[in-house]
Design an enzyme around this catalytic site. Structure first.
Site, PDB file in Angstrom:
ATOM      1  N   ASP A  98       0.853  -1.192   0.000  1.00 62.01           N
ATOM      2  CA  ASP A  98       0.000   0.000   0.000  1.00 62.01           C
ATOM      3  C   ASP A  98       0.893   1.250   0.000  1.00 62.01           C
ATOM      4  OD1 ASP A  98      -2.393   1.406   0.226  1.00 62.01           O
ATOM      5  OD2 ASP A  98      -2.426   1.307   2.423  1.00 62.01           O
ATOM      6  N   HIS A  99       0.652   2.168  -0.903  1.00 64.05           N
ATOM      7  CA  HIS A  99       1.396   3.438  -0.970  1.00 64.05           C
ATOM      8  C   HIS A  99       2.916   3.284  -1.025  1.00 64.05           C
ATOM      9  CE1 HIS A  99      -2.125   5.990  -0.512  1.00 64.05           C
ATOM     10  NE2 HIS A  99      -2.548   5.151   0.403  1.00 64.05           N
ATOM     11  N   GLU A 150      -1.444   6.010  -9.005  1.00 68.57           N
ATOM     12  CA  GLU A 150      -2.392   6.989  -8.447  1.00 68.57           C
ATOM     13  C   GLU A 150      -2.283   8.324  -9.175  1.00 68.57           C
ATOM     14  OE1 GLU A 150      -2.885   7.247  -4.165  1.00 68.57           O
ATOM     15  OE2 GLU A 150      -3.391   9.368  -4.254  1.00 68.57           O
ATOM     16  N   HIS A 194      -7.694   9.956   3.852  1.00 67.82           N
ATOM     17  CA  HIS A 194      -7.210   8.992   4.842  1.00 67.82           C
ATOM     18  C   HIS A 194      -7.516   9.419   6.279  1.00 67.82           C
ATOM     19  CE1 HIS A 194      -4.647   7.885   1.332  1.00 67.82           C
ATOM     20  NE2 HIS A 194      -5.039   6.690   1.737  1.00 67.82           N
ATOM     21  N   HIS A 237      -9.140   4.880  -2.312  1.00 71.93           N
ATOM     22  CA  HIS A 237      -8.450   4.894  -1.016  1.00 71.93           C
ATOM     23  C   HIS A 237      -9.329   5.651  -0.018  1.00 71.93           C
ATOM     24  CE1 HIS A 237      -4.239   3.528  -1.883  1.00 71.93           C
ATOM     25  NE2 HIS A 237      -4.826   3.454  -3.064  1.00 71.93           N
ATOM     26  N   GLY A 238      -8.869   5.667   1.238  1.00 75.21           N
ATOM     27  CA  GLY A 238      -9.513   6.503   2.249  1.00 75.21           C
ATOM     28  C   GLY A 238     -10.997   6.242   2.399  1.00 75.21           C
ATOM     29  N   ILE A 281      -9.653   0.048   3.166  1.00 75.98           N
ATOM     30  CA  ILE A 281     -10.178   0.332   4.510  1.00 75.98           C
ATOM     31  C   ILE A 281      -9.130  -0.049   5.557  1.00 75.98           C
ATOM     32  CG2 ILE A 281     -11.965  -0.320   6.198  1.00 75.98           C
ATOM     33  CD1 ILE A 281     -13.858  -0.685   3.734  1.00 75.98           C
ATOM     34  N   ASP A 282      -8.690   0.936   6.310  1.00 74.26           N
ATOM     35  CA  ASP A 282      -7.726   0.708   7.386  1.00 74.26           C
ATOM     36  C   ASP A 282      -8.260   1.298   8.700  1.00 74.26           C
ATOM     37  OD1 ASP A 282      -5.557   0.343   9.003  1.00 74.26           O
ATOM     38  OD2 ASP A 282      -4.157   1.559   7.863  1.00 74.26           O
ATOM     39  N   SER A 283      -8.627   2.569   8.670  1.00 82.09           N
ATOM     40  CA  SER A 283      -9.015   3.268   9.910  1.00 82.09           C
ATOM     41  C   SER A 283     -10.159   2.581  10.652  1.00 82.09           C
ATOM     42  CB  SER A 283      -9.401   4.713   9.604  1.00 82.09           C
ATOM     43  OG  SER A 283      -8.295   5.397   9.065  1.00 82.09           O
TER      44      SER A 283
HETATM   45  P1  13P Z   1      -8.815   4.840   5.606  1.00 82.30           P
HETATM   46  O1  13P Z   1      -7.893   5.669   6.433  1.00 82.30           O
HETATM   47  O2  13P Z   1     -10.039   5.600   5.224  1.00 82.30           O
HETATM   48  O3  13P Z   1      -9.132   3.539   6.233  1.00 82.30           O
HETATM   49  O4  13P Z   1      -8.055   4.539   4.216  1.00 82.30           O
HETATM   50  C1  13P Z   1      -7.127   3.491   4.114  1.00 82.30           C
HETATM   51  C2  13P Z   1      -6.339   3.526   2.859  1.00 82.30           C
HETATM   52  O5  13P Z   1      -6.639   4.223   1.908  1.00 82.30           O
HETATM   53  C3  13P Z   1      -5.169   2.652   2.791  1.00 82.30           C
HETATM   54  O6  13P Z   1      -4.455   2.846   1.622  1.00 82.30           O
HETATM   55  O1  G3H Z   2      -3.218   4.888   3.606  1.00 85.57           O
HETATM   56  C1  G3H Z   2      -2.535   4.621   4.591  1.00 85.57           C
HETATM   57  C2  G3H Z   2      -2.852   3.418   5.397  1.00 85.57           C
HETATM   58  O2  G3H Z   2      -3.913   3.659   6.277  1.00 85.57           O
HETATM   59  C3  G3H Z   2      -1.612   2.926   6.099  1.00 85.57           C
HETATM   60  O3  G3H Z   2      -1.262   3.733   7.159  1.00 85.57           O
HETATM   61  O4  G3H Z   2       1.175   4.226   6.873  1.00 85.57           O
HETATM   62  O5  G3H Z   2       0.080   4.384   9.121  1.00 85.57           O
HETATM   63  O6  G3H Z   2       0.482   2.155   8.086  1.00 85.57           O
HETATM   64  P1  G3H Z   2       0.216   3.625   7.844  1.00 85.57           P
HETATM   65 ZN    ZN Z   3      -4.533   4.864   0.895  1.00 87.27          ZN
END
Ligand code: 13P
Ligand code: G3H
Ligand code: ZN
Length: 335
Positions: A98-99, A150, A194, A237-238, A281-283
Protein backbone atom coordinates in the site's frame (compact mmCIF):
# COMPACT_ATOMS: atom_id res chain seq x y z
CA UNK A 1 13.71 -14.15 -4.96
CA UNK A 2 10.48 -15.48 -3.43
CA UNK A 3 7.59 -15.77 -5.87
CA UNK A 4 4.09 -15.11 -4.57
CA UNK A 5 2.95 -18.06 -6.65
CA UNK A 6 4.82 -20.39 -4.29
CA UNK A 7 2.97 -18.86 -1.33
CA UNK A 8 -0.48 -19.60 -2.76
CA UNK A 9 -1.24 -15.92 -3.46
CA UNK A 10 -2.69 -14.42 -6.64
CA UNK A 11 -2.29 -11.08 -8.41
CA UNK A 12 -5.29 -8.80 -8.91
CA UNK A 13 -5.97 -9.39 -12.62
CA UNK A 14 -8.74 -11.97 -12.48
CA UNK A 15 -10.11 -10.58 -9.20
CA UNK A 16 -10.66 -7.15 -10.76
CA UNK A 17 -12.04 -8.46 -14.05
CA UNK A 18 -14.68 -10.42 -12.09
CA UNK A 19 -15.43 -7.48 -9.78
CA UNK A 20 -16.09 -5.07 -12.64
CA UNK A 21 -18.35 -7.57 -14.40
CA UNK A 22 -20.14 -8.46 -11.16
CA UNK A 23 -20.68 -4.89 -9.89
CA UNK A 24 -18.87 -5.26 -6.58
CA UNK A 25 -15.53 -4.19 -5.09
CA UNK A 26 -12.80 -6.38 -3.59
CA UNK A 27 -11.95 -5.36 -0.01
CA UNK A 28 -8.40 -4.15 0.58
CA UNK A 29 -7.89 -4.34 4.33
CA UNK A 30 -4.67 -3.16 5.99
CA UNK A 31 -3.00 -5.23 8.68
CA UNK A 32 -0.01 -4.82 10.99
CA UNK A 33 -0.37 -7.70 13.42
CA UNK A 34 -1.65 -11.24 13.91
CA UNK A 35 -5.07 -10.38 15.33
CA UNK A 36 -5.92 -8.06 12.44
CA UNK A 37 -4.84 -10.70 9.93
CA UNK A 38 -6.80 -13.45 11.70
CA UNK A 39 -9.90 -11.27 11.66
CA UNK A 40 -9.59 -10.38 7.97
CA UNK A 41 -9.04 -13.98 6.92
CA UNK A 42 -11.79 -15.38 9.14
CA UNK A 43 -14.32 -12.81 7.91
CA UNK A 44 -13.41 -13.19 4.24
CA UNK A 45 -13.22 -17.00 4.32
CA UNK A 46 -16.56 -17.25 6.14
CA UNK A 47 -18.27 -14.83 3.71
CA UNK A 48 -16.50 -16.39 0.68
CA UNK A 49 -15.05 -13.02 -0.32
CA UNK A 50 -11.86 -12.44 -2.32
CA UNK A 51 -9.48 -10.25 -0.33
CA UNK A 52 -6.47 -7.99 -0.74
CA UNK A 53 -4.21 -8.00 2.30
CA UNK A 54 -2.66 -4.57 2.42
CA UNK A 55 0.73 -3.76 3.92
CA UNK A 56 2.00 -0.18 4.12
CA UNK A 57 5.67 0.78 4.28
CA UNK A 58 5.16 1.46 8.00
CA UNK A 59 3.48 -1.91 8.53
CA UNK A 60 6.35 -3.65 6.77
CA UNK A 61 8.83 -1.97 9.06
CA UNK A 62 6.70 -2.68 12.13
CA UNK A 63 6.03 -6.35 11.49
CA UNK A 64 9.31 -7.36 9.76
CA UNK A 65 9.12 -8.16 6.08
CA UNK A 66 10.20 -11.81 6.41
CA UNK A 67 7.67 -12.52 9.12
CA UNK A 68 5.01 -10.80 7.02
CA UNK A 69 5.65 -13.12 4.12
CA UNK A 70 5.19 -16.18 6.32
CA UNK A 71 2.08 -14.61 7.82
CA UNK A 72 0.62 -14.22 4.33
CA UNK A 73 1.48 -17.82 3.53
CA UNK A 74 -0.13 -18.86 6.80
CA UNK A 75 -3.20 -16.79 5.95
CA UNK A 76 -3.66 -18.74 2.72
CA UNK A 77 -3.45 -22.04 4.62
CA UNK A 78 -5.81 -20.79 7.34
CA UNK A 79 -8.40 -19.63 4.79
CA UNK A 80 -8.33 -23.07 3.14
CA UNK A 81 -8.86 -24.79 6.48
CA UNK A 82 -11.87 -22.59 7.24
CA UNK A 83 -13.32 -23.23 3.76
CA UNK A 84 -12.84 -26.99 4.07
CA UNK A 85 -14.29 -27.23 7.57
CA UNK A 86 -17.42 -25.30 6.54
CA UNK A 87 -17.83 -26.69 3.03
CA UNK A 88 -17.20 -23.26 1.47
CA UNK A 89 -15.31 -22.15 -1.63
CA UNK A 90 -11.59 -21.35 -1.17
CA UNK A 91 -10.93 -17.59 -1.50
CA UNK A 92 -8.32 -15.83 -3.67
CA UNK A 93 -5.85 -13.77 -1.60
CA UNK A 94 -3.54 -10.98 -2.81
CA UNK A 95 -0.65 -9.54 -0.80
CA UNK A 96 -0.38 -5.89 -1.79
CA UNK A 97 2.04 -3.07 -0.96
CA UNK A 98 0.00 0.00 0.00
CA UNK A 99 1.40 3.44 -0.97
CA UNK A 100 4.84 2.33 -2.13
CA UNK A 101 6.82 5.55 -2.53
CA UNK A 102 10.01 4.44 -4.28
CA UNK A 103 11.06 2.03 -7.03
CA UNK A 104 13.37 0.24 -4.54
CA UNK A 105 10.57 -0.44 -2.06
CA UNK A 106 8.33 -1.83 -4.81
CA UNK A 107 11.16 -3.99 -6.16
CA UNK A 108 11.88 -5.35 -2.70
CA UNK A 109 8.22 -6.32 -2.26
CA UNK A 110 8.11 -8.00 -5.69
CA UNK A 111 11.27 -9.91 -4.70
CA UNK A 112 9.79 -10.94 -1.36
CA UNK A 113 6.47 -12.54 -2.20
CA UNK A 114 4.06 -9.66 -2.81
CA UNK A 115 1.64 -10.34 -5.67
CA UNK A 116 0.68 -6.70 -6.19
CA UNK A 117 2.24 -3.31 -5.46
CA UNK A 118 1.07 0.27 -5.43
CA UNK A 119 3.46 2.95 -6.57
CA UNK A 120 2.08 6.23 -5.31
CA UNK A 121 3.72 8.94 -7.36
CA UNK A 122 0.88 11.37 -6.70
CA UNK A 123 3.08 13.77 -4.72
CA UNK A 124 5.34 14.18 -7.78
CA UNK A 125 4.71 16.19 -10.93
CA UNK A 126 2.63 14.45 -13.61
CA UNK A 127 5.71 13.64 -15.73
CA UNK A 128 7.75 12.36 -12.78
CA UNK A 129 4.78 10.23 -11.65
CA UNK A 130 4.71 8.65 -15.13
CA UNK A 131 8.45 7.87 -15.17
CA UNK A 132 8.42 6.37 -11.66
CA UNK A 133 5.25 4.36 -12.24
CA UNK A 134 6.45 3.05 -15.63
CA UNK A 135 9.72 1.82 -14.07
CA UNK A 136 7.85 -0.09 -11.38
CA UNK A 137 5.44 -1.58 -13.95
CA UNK A 138 8.34 -2.77 -16.13
CA UNK A 139 9.98 -4.55 -13.20
CA UNK A 140 6.80 -5.96 -11.60
CA UNK A 141 5.34 -7.30 -14.84
CA UNK A 142 8.44 -9.45 -15.42
CA UNK A 143 7.25 -11.46 -12.41
CA UNK A 144 3.52 -11.25 -13.16
CA UNK A 145 2.99 -8.86 -10.23
CA UNK A 146 0.21 -6.30 -10.80
CA UNK A 147 0.69 -2.56 -10.23
CA UNK A 148 -1.65 0.16 -8.95
CA UNK A 149 -0.83 3.80 -9.78
CA UNK A 150 -2.39 6.99 -8.45
CA UNK A 151 -3.51 10.23 -10.06
CA UNK A 152 -4.80 13.08 -7.90
CA UNK A 153 -4.08 13.69 -4.22
CA UNK A 154 -6.30 12.73 -1.29
CA UNK A 155 -6.46 15.12 1.65
CA UNK A 156 -5.16 13.59 4.88
CA UNK A 157 -2.06 11.56 5.59
CA UNK A 158 -0.54 9.30 2.94
CA UNK A 159 2.53 7.58 4.37
CA UNK A 160 3.84 10.63 6.23
CA UNK A 161 2.95 12.95 3.34
CA UNK A 162 0.25 15.27 4.63
CA UNK A 163 -1.98 17.20 2.27
CA UNK A 164 -4.53 19.59 3.73
CA UNK A 165 -6.40 19.88 0.46
CA UNK A 166 -7.85 17.46 -2.05
CA UNK A 167 -6.59 17.59 -5.63
CA UNK A 168 -9.27 15.77 -7.55
CA UNK A 169 -8.15 13.48 -10.36
CA UNK A 170 -8.33 15.23 -13.72
CA UNK A 171 -10.28 12.88 -16.01
CA UNK A 172 -8.49 14.31 -19.06
CA UNK A 173 -5.20 12.82 -17.79
CA UNK A 174 -6.23 9.25 -17.07
CA UNK A 175 -6.00 7.71 -20.55
CA UNK A 176 -2.57 9.16 -21.17
CA UNK A 177 -1.34 8.05 -17.71
CA UNK A 178 -2.59 4.49 -18.07
CA UNK A 179 -1.31 4.00 -21.60
CA UNK A 180 2.12 5.50 -20.90
CA UNK A 181 2.70 3.64 -17.62
CA UNK A 182 1.00 0.28 -18.29
CA UNK A 183 -0.56 0.16 -14.79
CA UNK A 184 -3.14 -2.54 -14.04
CA UNK A 185 -5.36 -0.33 -11.88
CA UNK A 186 -5.67 3.34 -11.00
CA UNK A 187 -6.39 5.01 -7.66
CA UNK A 188 -8.32 8.24 -8.12
CA UNK A 189 -9.24 11.14 -5.89
CA UNK A 190 -12.97 11.93 -5.77
CA UNK A 191 -13.31 13.28 -2.24
CA UNK A 192 -12.31 10.41 0.06
CA UNK A 193 -9.35 10.93 2.38
CA UNK A 194 -7.21 8.99 4.84
CA UNK A 195 -7.74 8.72 8.60
CA UNK A 196 -10.71 9.23 10.94
CA UNK A 197 -11.25 12.96 10.31
CA UNK A 198 -12.07 13.00 6.64
CA UNK A 199 -14.00 16.25 6.56
CA UNK A 200 -14.07 19.38 8.64
CA UNK A 201 -17.42 19.87 10.46
CA UNK A 202 -17.92 23.11 8.50
CA UNK A 203 -17.88 21.12 5.23
CA UNK A 204 -20.82 19.02 6.48
CA UNK A 205 -24.53 19.48 7.08
CA UNK A 206 -26.49 18.04 10.01
CA UNK A 207 -29.29 15.49 9.62
CA UNK A 208 -32.46 15.47 11.75
CA UNK A 209 -30.62 13.58 14.54
CA UNK A 210 -27.88 16.20 14.63
CA UNK A 211 -25.36 13.89 13.01
CA UNK A 212 -22.81 15.44 10.64
CA UNK A 213 -23.36 14.40 7.01
CA UNK A 214 -20.36 14.91 4.70
CA UNK A 215 -20.56 16.20 1.13
CA UNK A 216 -21.20 13.60 -1.61
CA UNK A 217 -18.22 12.04 -3.31
CA UNK A 218 -17.53 13.43 -6.80
CA UNK A 219 -19.34 10.71 -8.73
CA UNK A 220 -19.25 13.03 -11.76
CA UNK A 221 -15.45 12.65 -11.86
CA UNK A 222 -15.73 8.89 -11.46
CA UNK A 223 -18.19 8.74 -14.38
CA UNK A 224 -15.87 10.82 -16.57
CA UNK A 225 -12.97 8.51 -15.72
CA UNK A 226 -15.07 5.46 -16.56
CA UNK A 227 -16.03 6.94 -19.92
CA UNK A 228 -12.39 7.48 -20.79
CA UNK A 229 -11.20 4.11 -19.48
CA UNK A 230 -14.07 1.67 -20.13
CA UNK A 231 -13.75 -1.52 -18.09
CA UNK A 232 -10.52 -0.40 -16.41
CA UNK A 233 -10.10 -1.17 -12.66
CA UNK A 234 -10.45 1.91 -10.46
CA UNK A 235 -9.39 2.06 -6.80
CA UNK A 236 -10.76 4.12 -3.93
CA UNK A 237 -8.45 4.89 -1.02
CA UNK A 238 -9.51 6.50 2.25
CA UNK A 239 -12.82 4.64 2.38
CA UNK A 240 -13.40 4.00 6.06
CA UNK A 241 -16.87 4.92 7.26
CA UNK A 242 -15.76 5.78 10.83
CA UNK A 243 -18.66 4.27 12.79
CA UNK A 244 -20.10 6.62 15.41
CA UNK A 245 -20.52 3.61 17.75
CA UNK A 246 -16.77 2.86 17.68
CA UNK A 247 -15.81 6.47 18.35
CA UNK A 248 -18.40 6.66 21.17
CA UNK A 249 -16.88 3.59 22.85
CA UNK A 250 -13.36 5.02 22.52
CA UNK A 251 -14.41 8.31 24.11
CA UNK A 252 -16.53 6.59 26.78
CA UNK A 253 -13.49 4.59 27.91
CA UNK A 254 -10.91 7.36 28.19
CA UNK A 255 -10.17 8.20 24.56
CA UNK A 256 -10.31 11.66 23.08
CA UNK A 257 -11.34 11.64 19.44
CA UNK A 258 -13.03 14.73 18.02
CA UNK A 259 -14.75 15.66 14.76
CA UNK A 260 -14.51 12.16 13.32
CA UNK A 261 -16.31 11.84 9.98
CA UNK A 262 -16.09 9.02 7.45
CA UNK A 263 -17.51 8.05 4.06
CA UNK A 264 -21.18 6.98 4.32
CA UNK A 265 -21.64 3.31 3.48
CA UNK A 266 -24.35 4.01 0.84
CA UNK A 267 -21.85 6.03 -1.16
CA UNK A 268 -19.31 3.21 -1.04
CA UNK A 269 -22.01 0.75 -2.14
CA UNK A 270 -22.80 3.01 -5.07
CA UNK A 271 -19.09 3.25 -6.00
CA UNK A 272 -18.64 -0.53 -5.71
CA UNK A 273 -21.28 -1.05 -8.40
CA UNK A 274 -19.20 0.99 -10.85
CA UNK A 275 -15.67 0.46 -12.19
CA UNK A 276 -14.39 0.86 -8.63
CA UNK A 277 -13.21 -2.66 -7.95
CA UNK A 278 -10.91 -2.15 -4.93
CA UNK A 279 -11.90 -0.25 -1.79
CA UNK A 280 -9.24 0.50 0.84
CA UNK A 281 -10.18 0.33 4.51
CA UNK A 282 -7.73 0.71 7.39
CA UNK A 283 -9.02 3.27 9.91
CA UNK A 284 -12.25 1.37 10.62
CA UNK A 285 -10.22 -1.61 11.81
CA UNK A 286 -8.02 0.62 13.96
CA UNK A 287 -11.07 2.26 15.55
CA UNK A 288 -12.91 -0.93 16.47
CA UNK A 289 -9.74 -2.53 17.77
CA UNK A 290 -8.98 0.48 19.97
CA UNK A 291 -12.60 0.69 21.16
CA UNK A 292 -12.73 -2.93 22.33
CA UNK A 293 -9.29 -2.88 23.92
CA UNK A 294 -10.18 0.27 25.87
CA UNK A 295 -13.54 -1.15 26.95
CA UNK A 296 -12.16 -4.53 28.03
CA UNK A 297 -9.32 -3.01 30.02
CA UNK A 298 -11.72 -0.59 31.73
CA UNK A 299 -14.25 -3.35 32.51
CA UNK A 300 -11.56 -5.71 33.83
CA UNK A 301 -8.87 -3.54 35.41
CA UNK A 302 -6.97 -6.49 36.87
CA UNK A 303 -6.68 -8.26 33.50
CA UNK A 304 -3.14 -8.49 32.13
CA UNK A 305 -3.34 -11.39 29.66
CA UNK A 306 -3.19 -9.82 26.15
CA UNK A 307 -5.42 -12.59 24.79
CA UNK A 308 -8.21 -11.39 27.07
CA UNK A 309 -8.31 -7.89 25.57
CA UNK A 310 -7.07 -8.62 22.05
CA UNK A 311 -9.58 -11.48 21.70
CA UNK A 312 -12.71 -9.28 21.99
CA UNK A 313 -11.08 -6.71 19.69
CA UNK A 314 -10.43 -9.42 17.10
CA UNK A 315 -14.05 -10.58 17.36
CA UNK A 316 -15.31 -7.03 16.75
CA UNK A 317 -13.11 -6.83 13.66
CA UNK A 318 -14.45 -10.12 12.30
CA UNK A 319 -17.99 -8.80 12.57
CA UNK A 320 -17.10 -5.47 11.00
CA UNK A 321 -15.30 -7.03 8.00
CA UNK A 322 -18.18 -9.47 7.43
CA UNK A 323 -20.71 -6.65 7.37
CA UNK A 324 -18.53 -4.63 4.93
CA UNK A 325 -18.21 -7.60 2.57
CA UNK A 326 -21.91 -8.39 2.74
CA UNK A 327 -23.62 -5.00 2.87
CA UNK A 328 -21.13 -2.44 1.54
CA UNK A 329 -18.67 -3.87 -0.99
CA UNK A 330 -20.89 -6.69 -2.19
CA UNK A 331 -17.93 -9.08 -2.34
CA UNK A 332 -19.50 -11.79 -0.13
CA UNK A 333 -20.07 -14.98 -2.09
CA UNK A 334 -17.84 -13.82 -4.99
CA UNK A 335 -14.75 -15.98 -4.26
P1 13P B 1 -8.81 4.84 5.61
O1 13P B 1 -7.89 5.67 6.43
O2 13P B 1 -10.04 5.60 5.22
O3 13P B 1 -9.13 3.54 6.23
O4 13P B 1 -8.06 4.54 4.22
C1 13P B 1 -7.13 3.49 4.11
C2 13P B 1 -6.34 3.53 2.86
O5 13P B 1 -6.64 4.22 1.91
C3 13P B 1 -5.17 2.65 2.79
O6 13P B 1 -4.45 2.85 1.62
O1 G3H C 1 -3.22 4.89 3.61
C1 G3H C 1 -2.54 4.62 4.59
C2 G3H C 1 -2.85 3.42 5.40
O2 G3H C 1 -3.91 3.66 6.28
C3 G3H C 1 -1.61 2.93 6.10
O3 G3H C 1 -1.26 3.73 7.16
O4 G3H C 1 1.17 4.23 6.87
O5 G3H C 1 0.08 4.38 9.12
O6 G3H C 1 0.48 2.15 8.09
P1 G3H C 1 0.22 3.63 7.84
ZN1 ZN D 1 -4.53 4.86 0.90
Amino acid sequence: MVSYKDLGLVNTKEMFAKAIKGGYAVPAYNFNNMEQLQAIITACAETESPVILQVSKGAREYANQTLLRYMAQGAVAMSKEIAKARGLKAIPITLHLDHGDTFELCRSCVDNGFSSVMIDGSSHSYDENIILTKNVVEYAHKYDVTVEGELGVLAGIEEHVVSSVTHYTKPEEVQDFVSRTGVDSLAISIGTSHGANKFKPEQCTRNKDGILVPPELRFDILEEVEKRLPGFPIVLHGSSSVAIEAVKLINQYGGRMKDTIGIPEEQLRKAAKSAVCKINIDSDGRLWMTALIRKTLADKPSEFDPRKYLGPARQALIEMYKQKNTNVLGSAGKA
